[in-house]
Design an enzyme around this catalytic site. Structure first.
Site, PDB file in Angstrom:
ATOM      1  N   LYS A 135      53.202  42.832  43.652  1.00 22.66           N
ATOM      2  CA  LYS A 135      52.439  42.117  42.615  1.00 22.66           C
ATOM      3  C   LYS A 135      52.448  40.644  42.963  1.00 22.66           C
ATOM      4  O   LYS A 135      53.524  40.065  43.132  1.00 22.66           O
ATOM      5  CB  LYS A 135      53.105  42.304  41.243  1.00 22.66           C
ATOM      6  CG  LYS A 135      52.982  43.720  40.710  1.00 22.66           C
ATOM      7  CD  LYS A 135      51.852  43.825  39.710  1.00 22.66           C
ATOM      8  CE  LYS A 135      51.696  45.257  39.197  1.00 22.66           C
ATOM      9  NZ  LYS A 135      50.331  45.558  38.747  1.00 22.66           N
ATOM     10  N   ASP A 163      48.326  43.180  44.384  1.00 23.12           N
ATOM     11  CA  ASP A 163      47.550  43.146  43.146  1.00 23.12           C
ATOM     12  C   ASP A 163      47.756  41.789  42.497  1.00 23.12           C
ATOM     13  O   ASP A 163      48.880  41.412  42.190  1.00 23.12           O
ATOM     14  CB  ASP A 163      48.007  44.267  42.200  1.00 23.12           C
ATOM     15  CG  ASP A 163      47.075  44.424  41.006  1.00 23.12           C
ATOM     16  OD1 ASP A 163      46.153  43.590  40.848  1.00 23.12           O
ATOM     17  OD2 ASP A 163      47.263  45.390  40.231  1.00 23.12           O
ATOM     18  N   GLU A 192      44.037  43.554  45.159  1.00 21.97           N
ATOM     19  CA  GLU A 192      43.217  43.820  43.974  1.00 21.97           C
ATOM     20  C   GLU A 192      42.919  42.511  43.258  1.00 21.97           C
ATOM     21  O   GLU A 192      43.844  41.761  42.932  1.00 21.97           O
ATOM     22  CB  GLU A 192      43.957  44.733  42.992  1.00 21.97           C
ATOM     23  CG  GLU A 192      44.142  46.149  43.476  1.00 21.97           C
ATOM     24  CD  GLU A 192      44.995  46.971  42.508  1.00 21.97           C
ATOM     25  OE1 GLU A 192      44.913  46.769  41.283  1.00 21.97           O
ATOM     26  OE2 GLU A 192      45.751  47.826  43.000  1.00 21.97           O
ATOM     27  N   ASP A 215      39.616  46.533  40.597  1.00 22.46           N
ATOM     28  CA  ASP A 215      40.273  47.315  39.557  1.00 22.46           C
ATOM     29  C   ASP A 215      39.581  46.970  38.230  1.00 22.46           C
ATOM     30  O   ASP A 215      38.670  47.694  37.797  1.00 22.46           O
ATOM     31  CB  ASP A 215      41.772  46.976  39.533  1.00 22.46           C
ATOM     32  CG  ASP A 215      42.528  47.681  38.430  1.00 22.46           C
ATOM     33  OD1 ASP A 215      41.896  48.398  37.635  1.00 22.46           O
ATOM     34  OD2 ASP A 215      43.760  47.522  38.329  1.00 22.46           O
ATOM     35  N   LYS A 241      40.810  54.510  37.536  1.00 26.30           N
ATOM     36  CA  LYS A 241      41.732  54.920  36.479  1.00 26.30           C
ATOM     37  C   LYS A 241      40.958  55.847  35.552  1.00 26.30           C
ATOM     38  O   LYS A 241      40.233  55.375  34.662  1.00 26.30           O
ATOM     39  CB  LYS A 241      42.243  53.687  35.733  1.00 26.30           C
ATOM     40  CG  LYS A 241      43.082  52.784  36.635  1.00 26.30           C
ATOM     41  CD  LYS A 241      43.496  51.508  35.964  1.00 26.30           C
ATOM     42  CE  LYS A 241      44.549  50.790  36.817  1.00 26.30           C
ATOM     43  NZ  LYS A 241      44.668  49.364  36.464  1.00 26.30           N
TER      44      LYS A 241
HETATM   45 MG   LIG Z   1      45.298  46.301  39.377  1.00 23.15          MG
END
Ligand SMILES: [Mg+2]
Length: 334
Positions: A135, A163, A192, A215, A241
């Site tokens: 992250k 991300d 992302e 995303d 998702k």
């Molecule tokens: Mg993401």
């Protein structure tokens, strides 16, 4: 004879799970149970607070309406349901027909933070290619750049997924890239959403040669009626998702369209319980066999539900411990 039940569940989360600045103490959602010809199948409908547009209540009302139609052998219209309902009902129906293959991809890209030495033994135990996730965007962009560079330099066969959750301006994103030498950049599978605006993310990808993935941009774009993958140019990967996208069939169409544009797909969770997460692992293995999914969210829970996730040691709560909200009375078929 068709029968259906709708359970409302509430599972404790691990302390410290925060979603869009809100602490999430319990994950709440619906489980549908379909029975027909001696077979039973489950599906999970779990709008994600702060991410789904529909509320838990709206989803429950819509699910019950569809289940009443289904039990009475009437036409149901999954594609017109809100995304979480479309996903849960379609998964349950596929499961009931035996169309969702049983084998799942339960591998995860381990999340790493500070120390490459801690990651090496985990990676050495991984089968297949070594892929980990970091992250970024939580601290200084320069610090993120140095950490990513450190991991890539110390582990020569490592591929990273990053991300940034839209944390950076284009300038900040470029500062990050400056600390990663061009020869290491192709081992970033993708980052992302590096920038606040999708246009800046595309500029970042062009300027730095670092691949990006959508995303948030994808989850918003699929709500548009005229959506097509060809509007999402310049990316290496899409993070799908299903709870935020819709039915399994819609996800499969999206995967096929992405493949036609040479865009990879990663199936990812919206904090479903082990019921939905297991079906996502199976969907991923079935439709995206070469990509490690983004389903490493079980450890954010305090308990599993009904169907355990392989290797997970959390206690398993049963459906019978949850609230049976509605059930069909049963109608003999003609
Ligand atoms: Mg993401």
């Amino acid at each position: 004879m068709r029968q259906a039940k709708l359970y409302r569940y509430s599972l404790p989360m691990d302390s410290g799970v925060i979603l869009r600045d809100q602490k999430l103490n319990n994950r709440e959602g619906w489980i549908v149970e379909l029975c027909d010809s001696g077979k039973t199948a489950l599906g999970e409908i779990a709008p994600l607070p702060g991410f789904s547009q529909e509320s838990l209540e709206t989803a429950g009302v819509q699910a019950q309406e569809q289940l009443e139609l289904w039990v009475n052998q009437q036409q149901i219209n999954i594609e017109q349901c809100v995304p979480s309902v479309a996903f849960g009902l379609s998964a349950a129906l596929l499961e009931l027909e035996g169309s969702l293959p049983s084998e799942g991809n339960y591998r995860a890209a381990p999340l790493c933070s500070g120390d490459p030495d801690e990651l090496i033994p985990i990676l050495n135990n991984m089968q297949g290619k070594k892929v980990a996730k970091i992250k970024v965007g939580l601290y200084e962009a320069i610090r993120d750049g140095m950490i990513v560079s450190l991991f890539l330099e110390s582990i020569p066969d490592l591929t990273l997924r990053l991300d940034a959750n839209r944390a950076w301006t284009l300038d900040k994103a470029k500062q990050f890239a400056k600390y990663i030498s061009p020869s290491l950049r192709q081992r970033i599978a993708f980052i992302e959403e590096p920038c606040q605006s999708p246009g800046d993310s595309v500029s970042f990808a062009i300027d730095t040669g670092i691949a990006i993935a959508w995303d948030e941009t994808l989850q918003a774009a699929v709500r548009e009626p005229d959506f097509s993958v060809k509007h999402l140019t310049g990316v290496k990967a899409l993070i799908i998702k299903p709870t935020l996208v819709g039915s399994v069939q819609k996800c499969i169409r999206l995967i096929e369209e992405a493949n036609n544009h040479a865009i990879k797909v990663v199936i990812s969770s919206s904090l479903e319980t082990s019921v939905g997460l297991g079906q996502l692992a199976r969907l991923s293995h079935w439709q995206v066999p070469d990509e490690t999914p983004g389903l490493d969210t079980m450890q954010l829970f305090g308990a599993q539900l009904e169907t355990p996730w392989p290797g997970c040691l959390l206690p398993v709560k049963t459906l019978s411990e949850q609230t049976l909200y509605w059930q069909s009375h049963g109608h003999a078929t003609a």
